[in-house]
Design an enzyme around this catalytic site. Structure first.
Site, PDB file in Angstrom:
ATOM      1  N   LYS A 232       1.906   2.077  -5.291  1.00  0.00           N
ATOM      2  CA  LYS A 232       2.273   1.488  -6.469  1.00  0.00           C
ATOM      3  C   LYS A 232       1.529   1.914  -7.594  1.00  0.00           C
ATOM      4  O   LYS A 232       1.951   2.289  -8.607  1.00  0.00           O
ATOM      5  CB  LYS A 232       2.486  -0.056  -6.287  1.00  0.00           C
TER       6      LYS A 232
ATOM      7  N   ARG B 245      -9.968  -2.686   6.081  1.00  0.00           N
ATOM      8  CA  ARG B 245      -9.236  -2.784   7.539  1.00  0.00           C
ATOM      9  C   ARG B 245      -8.492  -1.564   7.589  1.00  0.00           C
ATOM     10  O   ARG B 245      -7.853  -0.963   6.890  1.00  0.00           O
ATOM     11  CB  ARG B 245      -8.378  -3.899   7.833  1.00  0.00           C
TER      12      ARG B 245
ATOM     13  N   LYS C  13      -0.848   4.206  -8.120  1.00  0.00           N
ATOM     14  CA  LYS C  13      -0.780   5.599  -8.716  1.00  0.00           C
ATOM     15  C   LYS C  13       0.593   5.940  -9.504  1.00  0.00           C
ATOM     16  O   LYS C  13       0.646   6.601 -10.508  1.00  0.00           O
ATOM     17  CB  LYS C  13      -0.575   6.591  -7.408  1.00  0.00           C
TER      18      LYS C  13
ATOM     19  N   THR D 102      -8.580  -3.355  -0.262  1.00  0.00           N
ATOM     20  CA  THR D 102      -9.082  -4.859  -0.430  1.00  0.00           C
ATOM     21  C   THR D 102     -10.107  -5.241   0.497  1.00  0.00           C
ATOM     22  O   THR D 102     -11.101  -5.755   0.359  1.00  0.00           O
ATOM     23  CB  THR D 102      -7.949  -5.804  -0.545  1.00  0.00           C
TER      24      THR D 102
ATOM     25  N   GLY E 272      -4.763  -4.304  -3.551  1.00  0.00           N
ATOM     26  CA  GLY E 272      -5.682  -3.388  -4.074  1.00  0.00           C
ATOM     27  C   GLY E 272      -4.838  -1.940  -4.454  1.00  0.00           C
ATOM     28  O   GLY E 272      -4.266  -1.559  -3.695  1.00  0.00           O
ATOM     29  N   HIS E 273      -4.959  -1.887  -5.665  1.00  0.00           N
ATOM     30  CA  HIS E 273      -4.346  -0.660  -6.005  1.00  0.00           C
ATOM     31  C   HIS E 273      -5.145   0.485  -6.624  1.00  0.00           C
ATOM     32  O   HIS E 273      -6.039   0.266  -7.258  1.00  0.00           O
ATOM     33  CB  HIS E 273      -3.427  -1.095  -7.382  1.00  0.00           C
TER      34      HIS E 273
ATOM     35  N   ASN F 115      -5.389 -10.160  -3.335  1.00  0.00           N
ATOM     36  CA  ASN F 115      -4.956  -9.580  -2.005  1.00  0.00           C
ATOM     37  C   ASN F 115      -4.547  -8.173  -2.294  1.00  0.00           C
ATOM     38  O   ASN F 115      -4.611  -7.368  -1.187  1.00  0.00           O
ATOM     39  CB  ASN F 115      -4.031 -10.478  -1.417  1.00  0.00           C
TER      40      ASN F 115
ATOM     41  N   GLN G 286       1.932  -5.910  -3.300  1.00  0.00           N
ATOM     42  CA  GLN G 286       2.446  -5.977  -1.799  1.00  0.00           C
ATOM     43  C   GLN G 286       3.712  -5.252  -1.795  1.00  0.00           C
ATOM     44  O   GLN G 286       3.752  -4.356  -2.343  1.00  0.00           O
ATOM     45  CB  GLN G 286       2.575  -7.463  -1.525  1.00  0.00           C
TER      46      GLN G 286
ATOM     47  N   LEU H  46       3.597  12.373   0.687  1.00  0.00           N
ATOM     48  CA  LEU H  46       4.544  13.264   1.435  1.00  0.00           C
ATOM     49  C   LEU H  46       3.792  14.345   2.180  1.00  0.00           C
ATOM     50  O   LEU H  46       3.689  14.934   3.177  1.00  0.00           O
ATOM     51  CB  LEU H  46       5.379  14.033   0.407  1.00  0.00           C
TER      52      LEU H  46
ATOM     53  N   SER I   8       5.497  12.135  -4.696  1.00  0.00           N
ATOM     54  CA  SER I   8       3.950  12.061  -4.731  1.00  0.00           C
ATOM     55  C   SER I   8       3.549  13.019  -3.630  1.00  0.00           C
ATOM     56  O   SER I   8       3.638  12.855  -2.408  1.00  0.00           O
ATOM     57  CB  SER I   8       3.485  10.710  -4.885  1.00  0.00           C
TER      58      SER I   8
ATOM     59  N   ARG J 271      -5.223   0.381   8.521  1.00  0.00           N
ATOM     60  CA  ARG J 271      -3.988   0.154   8.545  1.00  0.00           C
ATOM     61  C   ARG J 271      -3.053   0.613   9.750  1.00  0.00           C
ATOM     62  O   ARG J 271      -3.385   1.745  10.249  1.00  0.00           O
ATOM     63  CB  ARG J 271      -3.278   0.896   7.177  1.00  0.00           C
TER      64      ARG J 271
ATOM     65  N   ASP K 253       0.848  -1.229  -0.214  1.00  0.00           N
ATOM     66  CA  ASP K 253       0.040  -0.018  -0.052  1.00  0.00           C
ATOM     67  C   ASP K 253       0.873   1.226  -0.164  1.00  0.00           C
ATOM     68  O   ASP K 253       0.674   2.288   0.589  1.00  0.00           O
ATOM     69  CB  ASP K 253      -0.909  -0.021   1.079  1.00  0.00           C
ATOM     70  N   GLU K 254       1.974   1.257  -0.582  1.00  0.00           N
ATOM     71  CA  GLU K 254       2.974   2.434  -0.777  1.00  0.00           C
ATOM     72  C   GLU K 254       2.371   3.417  -1.591  1.00  0.00           C
ATOM     73  O   GLU K 254       3.034   4.605  -1.751  1.00  0.00           O
ATOM     74  CB  GLU K 254       4.367   2.123  -1.048  1.00  0.00           C
TER      75      GLU K 254
END
Ligand code: GDP
Ligand code: IMO
Ligand code: MG
Length: 428
Positions: free
Chosen positions: A16, A302, A18, A299, A40-41, A38, A223, A331, A412, A304, A13-14
């Site tokens: 990716k 939950r 975007k 996804t 979710g982008h 698993n 992931q 950022l 970003s 984080r 969930d970094e």
């Protein structure tokens, strides 16, 4: 020629999705090489949000998207995603999207086993997404998996019957849970076969042909490095190799074809599911970051877990992936904080630990050592050039670069495609 791999450096969930959407503009093909739904982008284009779980994030840019052999695919989820994207006027026809004939299918018994295992022993829960990912990769390794090629083959029903009977035995007698209805499953998968057959292809050959024509290929990881089955915080990991090396294996090309590897770094750290997290915050700052960053799983929904950025993890990711550069995301979320902590090393029983430990017990006992840098008050979401960033923001980025010996190439400052500062275009 430039073929670029994008990987997450933390626990997923970094951002990716975007960055892949952004860079897809300069590429011809986008390939996902591991994982399944698993992932979710999230992509935001002109204010409209798109979430993809299986289809590579290059689809919005109209690029040819390939689902690699290293992926595990729930066909129902893929069909729903194709319908969802089509409704949003995205071209997801079989000219745009191809699925490897060697990719493995997630079956109903994989999902049932994933849930039964997680429910059977609360103490040993991994906190999986419940999508059947682990059980599907297990079957791949055990040579009992069903690939797209097998779905198309004539012996499919008979083959599936045998495997499913064994799974039902486990479900019924070991986990005391409901077995799957085998006849219903076979009917359902026959329908999936009809719908998905036009998409099935030899991805390795497609990529090879593209490279011979000097096309550019972007490889999209799912992931993050610390969820890697070999190199992550095992057993609190996913069931595939998430590191850049798997871009080759999971799509059917050799390592000489890769030119650059960009690691996506969230300006802080998050984690969903269980497992140690040395820089985790349990205070108001953690809550603030969670809320401002809208840190809920794309996804499973939950919440984080949130914490400070961790240079020990980032250095680990640089080494494991041969990162050539970073894209630092979110950022803007750190704006308004008086100070920001950067973890530079851990302390374990009074001793300095500079390397990310393999022992989970040790990792759980590690105390982060922080370098504290001043924050910035400005809202930077409207900033579009490096020079316009507040001095403290630039200093924060410079510290990350110095500690990890890796250049920041993309910054970003918001979820939108345009909310980005590109210091250098990795495609040249
Ligand atoms: P992925 O799994 O790595 O693709 O990341 P996710 O999509 O699961 O989570 C990242 C979340 O942050 C998404 O909701 C994105 O829209 C959002 N996002 C990405 N980059 C930025 C950014 O720079 N600033 C903010 N505020 N949000 C961002
Ligand atoms: P993206 O691609 C964050 C986590 C789960 C759990 C562990 C194992 O969006 O970054 P699994 O269902 O894979 O067997 O669960 O891995 N996990 C993720 N966490 N982002 C993801 O994907 C994840 N995919 C799996 O929460 O801790
Ligand atoms: Mg995600």
């Amino acid at each position: 020629m430039a073929n670029i791999v994008i990987v997450g450096t933390q626990w997923g969930d970094e951002g990716k999705g975007k960055i892949v959407d952004l860079l897809a503009e300069y590429s011809d093909y986008v390939v996902r090489f591991q994982g399944g739904n698993n992932a979710g982008h999230t992509m935001v284009v002109n204010g409209e949000q798109f979430v993809s779980h299986l289809v590579p994030s290059g689809i919005i840019q109209g690029k040819t998207c390939l689902i690699g052999n290293g992926m595990v695919v729930d066909p129902e989820v893929l069909i729903n995603e194709i319908d969802y994207l089509t409704e949003k006027d995205v071209d997801v026809t079989s000219l745009r999207l191809k699925v490897s004939e060697k990719a493995h299918l997630i079956m109903p018994y994989h999902k049932a086993l994933d849930k039964a295992r997680e429910d059977s022993n609360k103490k040993k829960q991994i906190g999986t997404t419940g999508r059947g990912i682990g059980p599907c990769y297990e079957d791949k390794a055990a040579r009992r998996g069903i690939r797209f090629m097998d779905l198309l083959d004539s012996g499919f029903e008979e083959n599936l019957q045998g495997v499913a009977e064994e799974k039902n035995f486990y479900l019924k007698h070991f986990y005391k849970s409901d077995p799957v209805d085998i006849d219903e499953m076979i009917d359902q998968y026959r329908n999936f076969r009809e719908r998905l057959a036009p998409y099935v292809s030899d991805i390795s050959v497609l990529i090879d042909n593209a490279l011979r024509e000097d096309k550019k290929v972007l490889f999209e990881g799912a992931q993050g490095t610390h969820l890697d089955i070999d190199h992550g915080t095992y057993p609190y990991v996913t069931s595939s190799n998430t590191v850049s090396g798997n871009a080759c294996c999971g799509s059917g090309i050799g390592p000489k074809k890769i030119d650059k590897i960009i690691g996506i770094v969230k300006a802080y750290t998050t984690r969903v599911g269980k497992g140690p997290f040395p820089t985790e915050l349990f205070d108001d700052t953690g809550d603030l970051i969670q809320q401002k960053g809208a840190e809920f799983g794309a996804t499973t929904g939950r919440r984080r877990r949130c914490g400070w950025i961790d240079a020990v993890m980032l250095k680990n990711a640089v080494r494991l992936n041969s990162l050539t550069g970073f894209a630092v995301t979110k950022l803007d979320v750190l704006g308004g904080l008086d100070y920001i902590n950067i973890c530079t090393e851990y302390r374990h029983k009074g001793k300095s630990v500079a390397r990310f430990p393999t022992s989970l017990n040790m990792l759980a006992e590690c105390e982060p050592v922080y370098e504290t840098v001043p924050g910035w008050k400005e809202d930077i979401s409207g900033v579009r050039s490096y020079q316009e960033l507040p001095e403290n923001t630039r200093n924060f980025l410079a510290r990350i670069e110095a500690l990890t010996e890796t250049p920041v190439e993309i910054i970003s400052v918001g979820p939108g495609r345009n909310e980005t500062i590109m210091l250098s275009n990795p495609f040249g």
